[in-house]
Design an enzyme around this catalytic site. Structure first.
Site, PDB file in Angstrom:
ATOM      1  N   CYS A  64       0.492   3.325   3.218  1.00 46.71           N
ATOM      2  CA  CYS A  64       1.148   2.677   4.359  1.00 46.71           C
ATOM      3  C   CYS A  64       2.657   2.920   4.303  1.00 46.71           C
ATOM      4  O   CYS A  64       3.292   3.202   5.327  1.00 46.71           O
ATOM      5  CB  CYS A  64       0.856   1.178   4.372  1.00 46.71           C
ATOM      6  SG  CYS A  64      -0.795   0.738   4.967  1.00 46.71           S
ATOM      7  N   CYS A  94       0.844  -1.200   0.000  1.00 43.69           N
ATOM      8  CA  CYS A  94       0.000   0.000   0.000  1.00 43.69           C
ATOM      9  C   CYS A  94       0.875   1.244   0.000  1.00 43.69           C
ATOM     10  O   CYS A  94       1.705   1.435   0.894  1.00 43.69           O
ATOM     11  CB  CYS A  94      -0.919  -0.012   1.219  1.00 43.69           C
ATOM     12  SG  CYS A  94      -1.794   1.546   1.454  1.00 43.69           S
ATOM     13  N   ASP A 152      -0.576  16.636  -1.110  1.00 39.74           N
ATOM     14  CA  ASP A 152      -0.806  15.827  -2.309  1.00 39.74           C
ATOM     15  C   ASP A 152       0.277  16.145  -3.335  1.00 39.74           C
ATOM     16  O   ASP A 152       0.646  17.309  -3.554  1.00 39.74           O
ATOM     17  CB  ASP A 152      -2.194  16.127  -2.879  1.00 39.74           C
ATOM     18  CG  ASP A 152      -2.650  15.069  -3.865  1.00 39.74           C
ATOM     19  OD1 ASP A 152      -3.597  14.330  -3.554  1.00 39.74           O
ATOM     20  OD2 ASP A 152      -2.044  14.981  -4.971  1.00 39.74           O
ATOM     21  N   HIS A 202      -4.637   0.642   8.316  1.00 36.50           N
ATOM     22  CA  HIS A 202      -5.037   0.495   6.912  1.00 36.50           C
ATOM     23  C   HIS A 202      -6.512   0.118   6.804  1.00 36.50           C
ATOM     24  O   HIS A 202      -6.936  -0.937   7.265  1.00 36.50           O
ATOM     25  CB  HIS A 202      -4.195  -0.577   6.203  1.00 36.50           C
ATOM     26  CG  HIS A 202      -4.597  -0.743   4.769  1.00 36.50           C
ATOM     27  ND1 HIS A 202      -4.015  -0.012   3.757  1.00 36.50           N
ATOM     28  CD2 HIS A 202      -5.556  -1.496   4.183  1.00 36.50           C
ATOM     29  CE1 HIS A 202      -4.593  -0.326   2.615  1.00 36.50           C
ATOM     30  NE2 HIS A 202      -5.527  -1.232   2.847  1.00 36.50           N
ATOM     31  N   HIS A 212      -8.578   7.942   2.675  1.00 40.00           N
ATOM     32  CA  HIS A 212      -7.980   9.256   2.879  1.00 40.00           C
ATOM     33  C   HIS A 212      -9.007  10.335   2.618  1.00 40.00           C
ATOM     34  O   HIS A 212      -9.944  10.143   1.845  1.00 40.00           O
ATOM     35  CB  HIS A 212      -6.755   9.462   1.976  1.00 40.00           C
ATOM     36  CG  HIS A 212      -7.015   9.193   0.521  1.00 40.00           C
ATOM     37  ND1 HIS A 212      -7.062   7.908   0.011  1.00 40.00           N
ATOM     38  CD2 HIS A 212      -7.246  10.019  -0.515  1.00 40.00           C
ATOM     39  CE1 HIS A 212      -7.310   7.962  -1.292  1.00 40.00           C
ATOM     40  NE2 HIS A 212      -7.437   9.237  -1.642  1.00 40.00           N
ATOM     41  N   HIS A 219      -6.249   3.192   0.257  1.00 43.90           N
ATOM     42  CA  HIS A 219      -6.049   3.391   1.701  1.00 43.90           C
ATOM     43  C   HIS A 219      -6.881   4.634   2.007  1.00 43.90           C
ATOM     44  O   HIS A 219      -6.603   5.715   1.455  1.00 43.90           O
ATOM     45  CB  HIS A 219      -4.560   3.618   2.008  1.00 43.90           C
ATOM     46  CG  HIS A 219      -4.235   3.809   3.457  1.00 43.90           C
ATOM     47  ND1 HIS A 219      -3.289   3.057   4.122  1.00 43.90           N
ATOM     48  CD2 HIS A 219      -4.715   4.684   4.373  1.00 43.90           C
ATOM     49  CE1 HIS A 219      -3.201   3.458   5.382  1.00 43.90           C
ATOM     50  NE2 HIS A 219      -4.067   4.468   5.550  1.00 43.90           N
ATOM     51  N   HIS A 247      -9.239  14.269   1.311  1.00 49.29           N
ATOM     52  CA  HIS A 247      -8.576  15.410   0.687  1.00 49.29           C
ATOM     53  C   HIS A 247      -9.082  16.683   1.364  1.00 49.29           C
ATOM     54  O   HIS A 247     -10.294  16.883   1.479  1.00 49.29           O
ATOM     55  CB  HIS A 247      -8.954  15.530  -0.796  1.00 49.29           C
ATOM     56  CG  HIS A 247      -8.574  14.360  -1.653  1.00 49.29           C
ATOM     57  ND1 HIS A 247      -7.528  14.419  -2.552  1.00 49.29           N
ATOM     58  CD2 HIS A 247      -9.111  13.121  -1.779  1.00 49.29           C
ATOM     59  CE1 HIS A 247      -7.450  13.249  -3.199  1.00 49.29           C
ATOM     60  NE2 HIS A 247      -8.404  12.455  -2.753  1.00 49.29           N
ATOM     61  N   ASN A 249     -12.886   9.934  -1.786  1.00 45.40           N
ATOM     62  CA  ASN A 249     -13.342   9.125  -2.908  1.00 45.40           C
ATOM     63  C   ASN A 249     -13.456   7.673  -2.465  1.00 45.40           C
ATOM     64  O   ASN A 249     -12.588   7.166  -1.746  1.00 45.40           O
ATOM     65  CB  ASN A 249     -12.374   9.254  -4.084  1.00 45.40           C
ATOM     66  CG  ASN A 249     -12.394  10.645  -4.684  1.00 45.40           C
ATOM     67  OD1 ASN A 249     -13.460  11.252  -4.821  1.00 45.40           O
ATOM     68  ND2 ASN A 249     -11.234  11.177  -5.045  1.00 45.40           N
TER      69      ASN A 249
HETATM   70  P1  AMP Z   1      -7.759   9.384  -4.799  1.00 45.22           P
HETATM   71  O1  AMP Z   1      -7.811   9.526  -6.298  1.00 45.22           O
HETATM   72  O2  AMP Z   1      -8.919  10.002  -4.079  1.00 45.22           O
HETATM   73  O3  AMP Z   1      -7.514   7.953  -4.408  1.00 45.22           O
HETATM   74  O4  AMP Z   1      -6.534  10.249  -4.326  1.00 45.22           O
HETATM   75  C1  AMP Z   1      -5.223   9.785  -4.321  1.00 45.22           C
HETATM   76  C2  AMP Z   1      -4.343  11.000  -4.259  1.00 45.22           C
HETATM   77  O5  AMP Z   1      -3.055  10.586  -3.893  1.00 45.22           O
HETATM   78  C3  AMP Z   1      -4.223  11.756  -5.585  1.00 45.22           C
HETATM   79  O6  AMP Z   1      -4.711  13.085  -5.417  1.00 45.22           O
HETATM   80  C4  AMP Z   1      -2.729  11.704  -5.873  1.00 45.22           C
HETATM   81  O7  AMP Z   1      -2.237  12.909  -6.446  1.00 45.22           O
HETATM   82  C5  AMP Z   1      -2.152  11.464  -4.496  1.00 45.22           C
HETATM   83  N1  AMP Z   1      -0.842  10.831  -4.471  1.00 45.22           N
HETATM   84  C6  AMP Z   1      -0.445   9.735  -5.181  1.00 45.22           C
HETATM   85  N2  AMP Z   1       0.828   9.418  -4.861  1.00 45.22           N
HETATM   86  C7  AMP Z   1       1.241  10.328  -3.947  1.00 45.22           C
HETATM   87  C8  AMP Z   1       2.461  10.538  -3.235  1.00 45.22           C
HETATM   88  N3  AMP Z   1       3.535   9.735  -3.407  1.00 45.22           N
HETATM   89  N4  AMP Z   1       2.541  11.582  -2.389  1.00 45.22           N
HETATM   90  C9  AMP Z   1       1.488  12.402  -2.223  1.00 45.22           C
HETATM   91  N5  AMP Z   1       0.292  12.253  -2.842  1.00 45.22           N
HETATM   92  C10 AMP Z   1       0.169  11.230  -3.696  1.00 45.22           C
END
Ligand code: AMP
Length: 112
Positions: free
Chosen positions: A7, A4, A30, A46, A98, A96, A100, A85
Site C-alpha cells: 500500500c 502494508c 521486484d 488492499h 500480488h 497484500h 509475480h 503465493n
Molecule cells: P511473496 O513472498 O510472494 O509475498 O513476494 C513478496 C515479494 O516482494 C518478494 O519477491 C520480495 O522480493 C518483494 N519485495 C519486498 N519488498 C519490496 C520492495 N520494497 N520493492 C519491490 N519488491 C519488494
C-alpha cells in the site's frame, strides 16, 4: 492499510521501479529478482491474498488480464510464469495480494 508495504509503494511513500499503473492496478519490479524479468502486479485496493481478493472477482480477472499485457510489454514473447503465493506454506511474505510475473529465460520445471 496503514502498515502494508505494498500500500505504501502504491501511494508513493516507498519508492519503486514502476512498470505500469492505472486506476485499479500497480506493477513494479521486484527488489530481489528471481528471473531476468520479475514484475509484481498488485491491486490498488488492499486484499491480503488471492482468497481475500476473490471478494472482487472482476478485479481478479482484470488483474490477470493486465499481467498478460505487461508480460507482452516486457518482451516475454517466448512465455512467462505467473505466481501468487497464498499463506505460510507458500511462503507469502507480503500480505497484500500480488502476482509475480517471471520470465526472460527458460524457467525451471520444478515449481515446488
Ligand atoms: P511473496 O513472498 O510472494 O509475498 O513476494 C513478496 C515479494 O516482494 C518478494 O519477491 C520480495 O522480493 C518483494 N519485495 C519486498 N519488498 C519490496 C520492495 N520494497 N520493492 C519491490 N519488491 C519488494
Amino acid at each position: 492499510m496503514d502498515d502494508c508495504l505494498f500500500c505504501k509503494i502504491i501511494e508513493g511513500k516507498i519508492p519503486s521501479s514502476k512498470v505500469y499503473e492505472d486506476e485499479k492496478v500497480y506493477a513494479f519490479r521486484d527488489i530481489n529478482p528471481q528471473a531476468p524479468v520479475h514484475v509484481l502486479v498488485v491491486p490498488k485496493a488492499h486484499y491480503s491474498d488471492v482468497k481475500d481478493a476473490a471478494k472482487d472477482q472482476a478485479l481478479l480477472g482484470y488483474l490477470f488480464a493486465k499481467c498478460g499485457e505487461i508480460a507482452e510489454s516486457e518482451g516475454l514473447k517466448n512465455g512467462f510464469r505467473l505466481i501468487t503465493n497464498c499463506g505460510d506454506d507458500a511462503c507469502q511474505s507480503v500480505h497484500h495480494m500480488h502476482v509475480h510475473i517471471l520470465g526472460g529465460t527458460k524457467l525451471t520445471d520444478k515449481m515446488g
